[in-house]
Scaffold this motif. Structure first.
Motif, PDB file in Angstrom:
ATOM      1  N   PRO A  54       0.839  -1.201   0.000  1.00  0.00           N
ATOM      2  CA  PRO A  54       0.000   0.000   0.000  1.00  0.00           C
ATOM      3  C   PRO A  54       0.871   1.246   0.000  1.00  0.00           C
ATOM      4  O   PRO A  54       1.899   1.295   0.684  1.00  0.00           O
ATOM      5  CB  PRO A  54      -0.799  -0.120   1.299  1.00  0.00           C
ATOM      6  N   PHE A  55       0.430   2.208  -0.751  1.00  0.00           N
ATOM      7  CA  PHE A  55       1.253   3.381  -0.976  1.00  0.00           C
ATOM      8  C   PHE A  55       0.441   4.624  -0.668  1.00  0.00           C
ATOM      9  O   PHE A  55      -0.673   4.765  -1.158  1.00  0.00           O
ATOM     10  CB  PHE A  55       1.701   3.372  -2.445  1.00  0.00           C
ATOM     11  N   LEU A  56       0.985   5.483   0.167  1.00  0.00           N
ATOM     12  CA  LEU A  56       0.317   6.741   0.464  1.00  0.00           C
ATOM     13  C   LEU A  56       1.212   7.882   0.026  1.00  0.00           C
ATOM     14  O   LEU A  56       2.431   7.821   0.160  1.00  0.00           O
ATOM     15  CB  LEU A  56       0.029   6.876   1.965  1.00  0.00           C
ATOM     16  N   SER A  57       0.583   8.921  -0.475  1.00  0.00           N
ATOM     17  CA  SER A  57       1.329  10.089  -0.925  1.00  0.00           C
ATOM     18  C   SER A  57       0.870  11.294  -0.121  1.00  0.00           C
ATOM     19  O   SER A  57      -0.321  11.594  -0.079  1.00  0.00           O
ATOM     20  CB  SER A  57       1.057  10.299  -2.417  1.00  0.00           C
ATOM     21  N   THR A  58       1.802  11.955   0.524  1.00  0.00           N
ATOM     22  CA  THR A  58       1.426  13.088   1.377  1.00  0.00           C
ATOM     23  C   THR A  58       2.039  14.385   0.861  1.00  0.00           C
ATOM     24  O   THR A  58       3.011  14.368   0.100  1.00  0.00           O
ATOM     25  CB  THR A  58       1.927  12.882   2.822  1.00  0.00           C
ATOM     26  N   ALA A  59       1.454  15.484   1.297  1.00  0.00           N
ATOM     27  CA  ALA A  59       2.012  16.796   0.952  1.00  0.00           C
ATOM     28  C   ALA A  59       1.623  17.785   2.037  1.00  0.00           C
ATOM     29  O   ALA A  59       0.561  17.670   2.647  1.00  0.00           O
ATOM     30  CB  ALA A  59       1.491  17.263  -0.404  1.00  0.00           C
ATOM     31  N   PRO A 242     -13.850   3.593  -2.963  1.00  0.00           N
ATOM     32  CA  PRO A 242     -13.375   4.740  -3.747  1.00  0.00           C
ATOM     33  C   PRO A 242     -12.135   4.376  -4.567  1.00  0.00           C
ATOM     34  O   PRO A 242     -11.307   3.585  -4.126  1.00  0.00           O
ATOM     35  CB  PRO A 242     -13.029   5.783  -2.672  1.00  0.00           C
ATOM     36  N   ASN A 243     -12.020   4.973  -5.744  1.00  0.00           N
ATOM     37  CA  ASN A 243     -10.827   4.753  -6.558  1.00  0.00           C
ATOM     38  C   ASN A 243      -9.672   5.596  -6.059  1.00  0.00           C
ATOM     39  O   ASN A 243      -8.512   5.273  -6.288  1.00  0.00           O
ATOM     40  CB  ASN A 243     -11.122   5.135  -8.010  1.00  0.00           C
ATOM     41  N   LEU A 244     -10.028   6.702  -5.395  1.00  0.00           N
ATOM     42  CA  LEU A 244      -8.998   7.580  -4.859  1.00  0.00           C
ATOM     43  C   LEU A 244      -9.539   8.215  -3.587  1.00  0.00           C
ATOM     44  O   LEU A 244     -10.714   8.581  -3.515  1.00  0.00           O
ATOM     45  CB  LEU A 244      -8.647   8.679  -5.889  1.00  0.00           C
ATOM     46  N   ILE A 245      -8.667   8.291  -2.594  1.00  0.00           N
ATOM     47  CA  ILE A 245      -9.041   8.949  -1.347  1.00  0.00           C
ATOM     48  C   ILE A 245      -8.032  10.068  -1.097  1.00  0.00           C
ATOM     49  O   ILE A 245      -6.823   9.842  -1.192  1.00  0.00           O
ATOM     50  CB  ILE A 245      -8.998   7.958  -0.159  1.00  0.00           C
ATOM     51  N   VAL A 246      -8.539  11.252  -0.825  1.00  0.00           N
ATOM     52  CA  VAL A 246      -7.659  12.353  -0.419  1.00  0.00           C
ATOM     53  C   VAL A 246      -8.152  12.835   0.938  1.00  0.00           C
ATOM     54  O   VAL A 246      -9.235  13.414   1.051  1.00  0.00           O
ATOM     55  CB  VAL A 246      -7.667  13.502  -1.448  1.00  0.00           C
ATOM     56  N   LEU A 247      -7.383  12.540   1.963  1.00  0.00           N
ATOM     57  CA  LEU A 247      -7.767  12.939   3.314  1.00  0.00           C
ATOM     58  C   LEU A 247      -7.289  14.369   3.559  1.00  0.00           C
ATOM     59  O   LEU A 247      -6.096  14.668   3.449  1.00  0.00           O
ATOM     60  CB  LEU A 247      -7.153  11.987   4.339  1.00  0.00           C
ATOM     61  N   ASP A 248      -8.256  15.226   3.868  1.00  0.00           N
ATOM     62  CA  ASP A 248      -7.956  16.637   4.114  1.00  0.00           C
ATOM     63  C   ASP A 248      -7.583  16.824   5.583  1.00  0.00           C
ATOM     64  O   ASP A 248      -8.434  16.753   6.460  1.00  0.00           O
ATOM     65  CB  ASP A 248      -9.199  17.465   3.750  1.00  0.00           C
ATOM     66  N   ALA A 249      -6.313  17.039   5.838  1.00  0.00           N
ATOM     67  CA  ALA A 249      -5.857  17.337   7.195  1.00  0.00           C
ATOM     68  C   ALA A 249      -5.242  18.733   7.210  1.00  0.00           C
ATOM     69  O   ALA A 249      -4.287  19.012   7.939  1.00  0.00           O
ATOM     70  CB  ALA A 249      -4.853  16.292   7.665  1.00  0.00           C
ATOM     71  N   THR A 250      -5.806  19.603   6.370  1.00  0.00           N
ATOM     72  CA  THR A 250      -5.311  20.980   6.374  1.00  0.00           C
ATOM     73  C   THR A 250      -5.626  21.626   7.721  1.00  0.00           C
ATOM     74  O   THR A 250      -4.809  22.319   8.300  1.00  0.00           O
ATOM     75  CB  THR A 250      -5.957  21.795   5.242  1.00  0.00           C
ATOM     76  N   ARG A 251      -6.859  21.362   8.191  1.00  0.00           N
ATOM     77  CA  ARG A 251      -7.233  21.785   9.536  1.00  0.00           C
ATOM     78  C   ARG A 251      -7.809  20.547  10.212  1.00  0.00           C
ATOM     79  O   ARG A 251      -8.736  19.934   9.701  1.00  0.00           O
ATOM     80  CB  ARG A 251      -8.306  22.891   9.510  1.00  0.00           C
ATOM     81  N   ALA A 274      -2.984  11.223   0.176  1.00  0.00           N
ATOM     82  CA  ALA A 274      -3.752  10.572  -0.879  1.00  0.00           C
ATOM     83  C   ALA A 274      -3.383   9.102  -0.940  1.00  0.00           C
ATOM     84  O   ALA A 274      -2.234   8.723  -0.695  1.00  0.00           O
ATOM     85  CB  ALA A 274      -3.472  11.242  -2.226  1.00  0.00           C
ATOM     86  N   GLY A 275      -4.372   8.285  -1.248  1.00  0.00           N
ATOM     87  CA  GLY A 275      -4.128   6.857  -1.353  1.00  0.00           C
ATOM     88  C   GLY A 275      -5.324   6.159  -1.944  1.00  0.00           C
ATOM     89  O   GLY A 275      -6.342   6.790  -2.257  1.00  0.00           O
ATOM     90  N   THR A 276      -5.180   4.835  -2.102  1.00  0.00           N
ATOM     91  CA  THR A 276      -6.296   4.069  -2.653  1.00  0.00           C
ATOM     92  C   THR A 276      -6.808   3.034  -1.662  1.00  0.00           C
ATOM     93  O   THR A 276      -7.856   2.442  -1.869  1.00  0.00           O
ATOM     94  CB  THR A 276      -5.867   3.340  -3.948  1.00  0.00           C
ATOM     95  N   ASP A 277      -6.057   2.808  -0.599  1.00  0.00           N
ATOM     96  CA  ASP A 277      -6.445   1.815   0.401  1.00  0.00           C
ATOM     97  C   ASP A 277      -7.074   2.542   1.595  1.00  0.00           C
ATOM     98  O   ASP A 277      -6.381   3.273   2.314  1.00  0.00           O
ATOM     99  CB  ASP A 277      -5.172   1.050   0.824  1.00  0.00           C
ATOM    100  N   PRO A 278      -8.376   2.384   1.789  1.00  0.00           N
ATOM    101  CA  PRO A 278      -9.044   3.167   2.840  1.00  0.00           C
ATOM    102  C   PRO A 278      -8.512   2.869   4.236  1.00  0.00           C
ATOM    103  O   PRO A 278      -8.432   3.769   5.075  1.00  0.00           O
ATOM    104  CB  PRO A 278     -10.519   2.759   2.707  1.00  0.00           C
ATOM    105  N   VAL A 279      -8.153   1.629   4.478  1.00  0.00           N
ATOM    106  CA  VAL A 279      -7.644   1.272   5.811  1.00  0.00           C
ATOM    107  C   VAL A 279      -6.287   1.938   6.035  1.00  0.00           C
ATOM    108  O   VAL A 279      -6.011   2.486   7.110  1.00  0.00           O
ATOM    109  CB  VAL A 279      -7.557  -0.257   5.969  1.00  0.00           C
ATOM    110  N   ALA A 280      -5.459   1.918   4.995  1.00  0.00           N
ATOM    111  CA  ALA A 280      -4.139   2.539   5.111  1.00  0.00           C
ATOM    112  C   ALA A 280      -4.270   4.047   5.316  1.00  0.00           C
ATOM    113  O   ALA A 280      -3.608   4.631   6.180  1.00  0.00           O
ATOM    114  CB  ALA A 280      -3.313   2.230   3.858  1.00  0.00           C
ATOM    115  N   VAL A 281      -5.148   4.669   4.525  1.00  0.00           N
ATOM    116  CA  VAL A 281      -5.336   6.121   4.656  1.00  0.00           C
ATOM    117  C   VAL A 281      -5.807   6.458   6.065  1.00  0.00           C
ATOM    118  O   VAL A 281      -5.285   7.366   6.725  1.00  0.00           O
ATOM    119  CB  VAL A 281      -6.345   6.644   3.608  1.00  0.00           C
ATOM    120  N   ASP A 282      -6.797   5.716   6.557  1.00  0.00           N
ATOM    121  CA  ASP A 282      -7.351   6.023   7.873  1.00  0.00           C
ATOM    122  C   ASP A 282      -6.378   5.691   8.999  1.00  0.00           C
ATOM    123  O   ASP A 282      -6.324   6.379  10.019  1.00  0.00           O
ATOM    124  CB  ASP A 282      -8.685   5.282   8.075  1.00  0.00           C
ATOM    125  N   SER A 283      -5.617   4.634   8.798  1.00  0.00           N
ATOM    126  CA  SER A 283      -4.623   4.271   9.813  1.00  0.00           C
ATOM    127  C   SER A 283      -3.560   5.361   9.911  1.00  0.00           C
ATOM    128  O   SER A 283      -3.130   5.746  10.999  1.00  0.00           O
ATOM    129  CB  SER A 283      -3.985   2.930   9.440  1.00  0.00           C
TER     130      SER A 283
END
Lengths: 320, 511
Positions: A54-59, A242-251, A274-283
């Motif tokens: 699983p791959f997550l991309s952050t910025a 979802p095909n793509l998840i972008v978790l907004d942690a700006t605030r 951003a990621g495609t694996d909901p468990v990984a994104v949420d974890s």
């Protein structure tokens, strides 16, 4: 998309079920991340091992447009997820009567940027909506999301209020706490679903991240979801992928969620993942609150169902 | 009765159409479509309503600048007579619009046209004792209220039913077209969501009765019952308006047949106070005798009231006031500060609120959740049709200030959003016998999740060692009294069936 495998003209990852290989699937299969994309496909698949790592991309940054673009680029860019002619649903959190700085909803800049990226990738339609908790007319307005989408001035991008007629009952094959529920037709019919949650604390689920955000695409009496909510959220995620998840942690709302309202409880992190694996994104999202995915019931439940990777040691995170 | 022989002059028809259209447009726009302000509420019509002004200002014993335009109406009435009823009243315009569609019935016995005066006296006497009942009989109130509570919800339900059915049938070609029309209608005339109101049937029956009474006599309501008409009539009686001839011609008497309000007494004398200036008699007079002028000094024409009946109405008003004042809710309010019902945010303290409320229902029309409902008897007879919050039906949206914006009389004060957030309208309490985490050991927390205050008024305990049915830590909600504003979203969203397991009452005490 969706679980109705007999739907005519269905596009996207249903090749896994039908073996009907269309040209666009073939092209997609050639992509580096196609495996992950397929795994994140929207059809309920039999439980199986997750493709690759699983791959997550952050910025991180104060220009929210740029960090969203960077995070999506880290996964290979929006063209990986959206191809010409796709009908895309972008599902932010617009649930609460809350202004952008209070962190109750997804930030309008984040939503706008994703819609723009979809349009640039050739989407024929980009639909934005949420089944709100507070009055939708208020939340669409105060969140700034309605203005953001309409401000694009592109007829392909629409923001609409939920139409109660569009909820259709669907079986949840993998579900144990929920075996059947109503889901929003526009989500089931879309070629692509992009889930854009905002990171907040939450009374009953401790945190609300990407999987909790899918409460906004279900119908019925959502109050009843709150009994045994952890397993029910996991069940929903077993069907809606979802095909793509972008978790907004700006605030990030640390306290008083999901409604919020006190700026003191908002931690400005200027961060997206951003990621495609909901468990990984949420974890990963749980770490923003100083927690682990395994601390959160519904993330654990989803992992136990094989919906994704919970162990950050097994997840590649790249970005700022 | 030669009902079909009324002829409407073009200028009057145009004026009435414009007024009626303006009324309906304002009615439709008195709804929430985003933002924080309603710019064109229908309450503008009350600015020209002398009855609402008199009743409200008498009962609340305050002058209200909102009603200043009423002076113009009265001044014009002193000059010209009862033009308001014939030309400007939206209820009158509606009756004139519907009457041609009905077949008249031959009814010989009708009430005395004096009835409206007696009703007016009764209302004004009670108002003098701070009890404002004018809204129950005021035509503008009746019209807005009937549209709000019954006609509009009924028509929108029919429209929704038709379009929903076409949507579900999914007929190729047809559904696409119907959905396009539906989309336009949703943006314009249809409500954001279907309205559901208590007293909708009652309101429709009363409204229907006023409409169908046109079959008996033209302008039945205006002739016999309308207290606003009666008030204007008293002013019109001393107006500068003159008509000749001053009675029915012995060789003709056609005027009485064509007059919408039958403005002649049994002896054929012209009743200035009953004339609403439709000019039907002038237009239909073949001998060109009938004409109107304005002249000084005014020739007064008082209604031939029966003294005994006047006394009766005054005494009834005098008796009604203490009768309403001895309702137990007043005692509870005075001695213990207990409110019988939950009022809208910004509502003045009872009974001052009721002294100003004209029961028009605008607040109910505009309430985004549909939680404001007409009261029947919970707040006493004087509170009939006044707004109460019924949280199970709809809650008070935390940042919303619309009801105060549209209230015509200041019964509900206009609040800023900042003031609104601090406004307490009630208080929630949890029924632990029914609340899932308490009664059944099942986690729920829906109320806590929705609680909108920045520092949540609902928090939860986590009793050590107690788990929910799914094995997670049990969380039991509780209300923090001095944080709760009583908005009722918790009760509204509570998933426990029947009445909620968390209930908001009108209590506002701080402990």
């Amino acid at each position: 998309m969706g679980a109705d495998a007999t739907k005519k003209g269905q596009k996207g990852p249903d090749i896994c079920l039908h073996g009907r290989l269309t040209r666009r699937d073939f092209v997609a299969c050639g992509a580096v991340l196609s495996a992950a994309t397929l795994a994140g496909g929207l059809v309920a698949l039999p439980r199986r091992a997750h493709a690759a790592v699983p791959f997550l991309s952050t910025a991180t940054g104060t220009n929210y447009k740029n960090i969203v673009i960077d995070a999506v680029d880290g996964l290979g860019g929006m063209k990986i997820f959206v191809t010409s002619g796709d009908v895309v649903v972008v599902k932010p959190n617009i649930g609460w009567n809350s202004t952008p700085e209070l962190g109750g909803n997804t930030h309008p800049d984040v939503v706008r940027t994703l819609v723009e990226l979809c349009l640039d990738a050739g989407a024929s339609k980009v639909k934005v909506f949420d089944r709100t908790c507070h009055d939708a007319r208020k939340t669409y307005d105060s969140s700034g999301i309605q203005a953001a989408v309409e401000g694009l001035g592109d007829s392909r991008a629409t923001i609409s209020f939920i139409d109660d007629r569009k909820f259709v009952s669907m079986p949840i094959p993998m579900g144990t706490a929920l075996t059947e529920w109503e889901f929003y037709k526009d989500v089931l019919d879309a070629d692509r679903l992009i889930n854009v949650p905002v990171a907040k604390n939450h009374g009953s689920t401790t945190l609300t991240l990407s999987m909790k955000n899918l409460m906004g695409v279900i119908g019925g009496n959502r109050g009843q979801i709150h009994w045994n909510i952890d397993q029910k959220l996991a069940d929903i995620s077993s069907l809606i992928k979802p095909n793509l998840i972008v978790l907004d942690a700006t605030r990030v709302m640390l306290k008083g969620g999901p409604s919020g309202g006190d700026i003191k409880n908002v931690s400005v992190q200027n961060h997206v993942v951003a990621g495609t694996d909901p468990v990984a994104v949420d974890s990963y999202g749980a770490t923003l609150f100083g927690m682990k995915g395994t601390d959160i019931g519904h993330i654990r439940a989803a992992h136990d169902m094989g919906l994704g990777e919970i162990d950050l040691a097994k997840i590649t995170v790249k970005g700022t | 009765m030669a009902v079909g022989r009324h002829t409407t002059s073009i200028p009057r028809r145009i004026t009435q159409s414009v007024i009626l259209c303006a009324f309906l447009v304002l009615f439709i726009t008195t709804t929430y479509r985003g933002g924080t302000e309603i710019h064109y509420p229908i309450n503008l019509f009350f600015q020209a309503d002398p009855l609402a002004a008199a009743g409200t200002m008498l009962a609340s014993r305050t002058l209200n600048a909102f009603f200043l335009p009423v002076l113009l109406v009265l001044l014009a009435t002193l000059l010209l007579g009862r033009f308001f009823c014939g030309w400007f009243c939206p209820m009158g315009a509606l009756l004139d619009t519907f009457r041609p569609l009905m077949k008249p019935v031959d009814v010989k016995k009708v009430p005395s046209r004096n009835l409206k005066y007696y009703l007016l006296f009764l209302l004004l006497v009670t108002a003098a004792f701070s009890i404002n009942l004018v809204g129950i009989f005021d035509p503008i109130s009746i019209l807005i209220r009937s549209l709000t509570l019954s006609v509009y919800p009924l028509l929108s339900a029919a429209a929704f039913a038709v379009f929903d059915q076409l949507y579900y049938w999914d007929i190729p070609g047809v559904t696409a077209a119907s959905e396009a029309v539906y989309g336009v209608l949703r943006e314009t005339v249809l409500p954001f969501r279907q309205g559901f109101f208590l007293l909708s049937t009652t309101s429709l029956v009363l409204f229907g009765a006023i409409l169908f009474a046109e079959k008996i006599r033209p302008r039945f309501w205006c002739r016999y019952l309308c207290p606003l008409g009666a008030l204007l009539s008293l002013f019109a009686g001393v107006s500068l308006l003159r008509r000749r001839p001053t009675g029915l011609c012995p060789d003709c008497a056609e005027c009485n047949d064509v007059c919408e309000t039958g403005a002649f007494d049994d002896d054929g004398n012209f009743l200035k106070g009953e004339c609403i200036l439709t000019m039907s008699c002038v237009r239909s007079c073949e001998k060109k005798r009938a004409a109107y002028t304005v002249g000084f000094p005014p020739r007064a024409s008082a209604p031939s009231l029966v003294r005994r009946h006047v006394v009766t109405s005054l005494v009834a008003g005098l008796a009604l006031s203490p009768l309403l004042l001895i309702h137990p809710k007043r005692k509870l309010k005075e001695s213990l500060g207990i409110d019988a019902v939950i009022r809208p945010p910004g509502a003045r303290e009872e009974p001052l609120f009721l002294s100003r409320c004209v029961k028009c229902g605008e607040c109910m029309m505009v309430c985004p959740t549909g939680g404001l409902q007409p009261d029947l008897v919970r707040g006493g007879l004087e509170g009939m049709y006044s707004p109460i919050l019924v949280p199970r039906i709809g809650y008070c949206e935390y940042h919303c200030t619309l009801c105060g914006q549209v209230c015509p009389t200041g019964a509900i004060e206009k609040l800023s959003v900042a003031e609104k957030l601090e406004t307490v309208i009630g208080m929630a309490y949890i029924d632990t016998n029914r609340c899932l985490p308490y009664a059944h050991g099942i986690n729920c927390m829906v109320c806590e999740e929705h609680c909108p205050t920045a520092d949540k008024a609902i928090k939860f305990r986590e009793p050590i060692g107690e788990t929910s049915a799914d094995g997670s830590q049990l969380k039991q909600p509780y209300v923090i009294n001095n944080l709760c504003v009583g908005c009722g979203i918790c009760e509204n969203k509570c998933p426990v069936g029947g009445s909620g397991a968390i209930i908001v009452t009108s209590e506002k005490a701080k402990y």
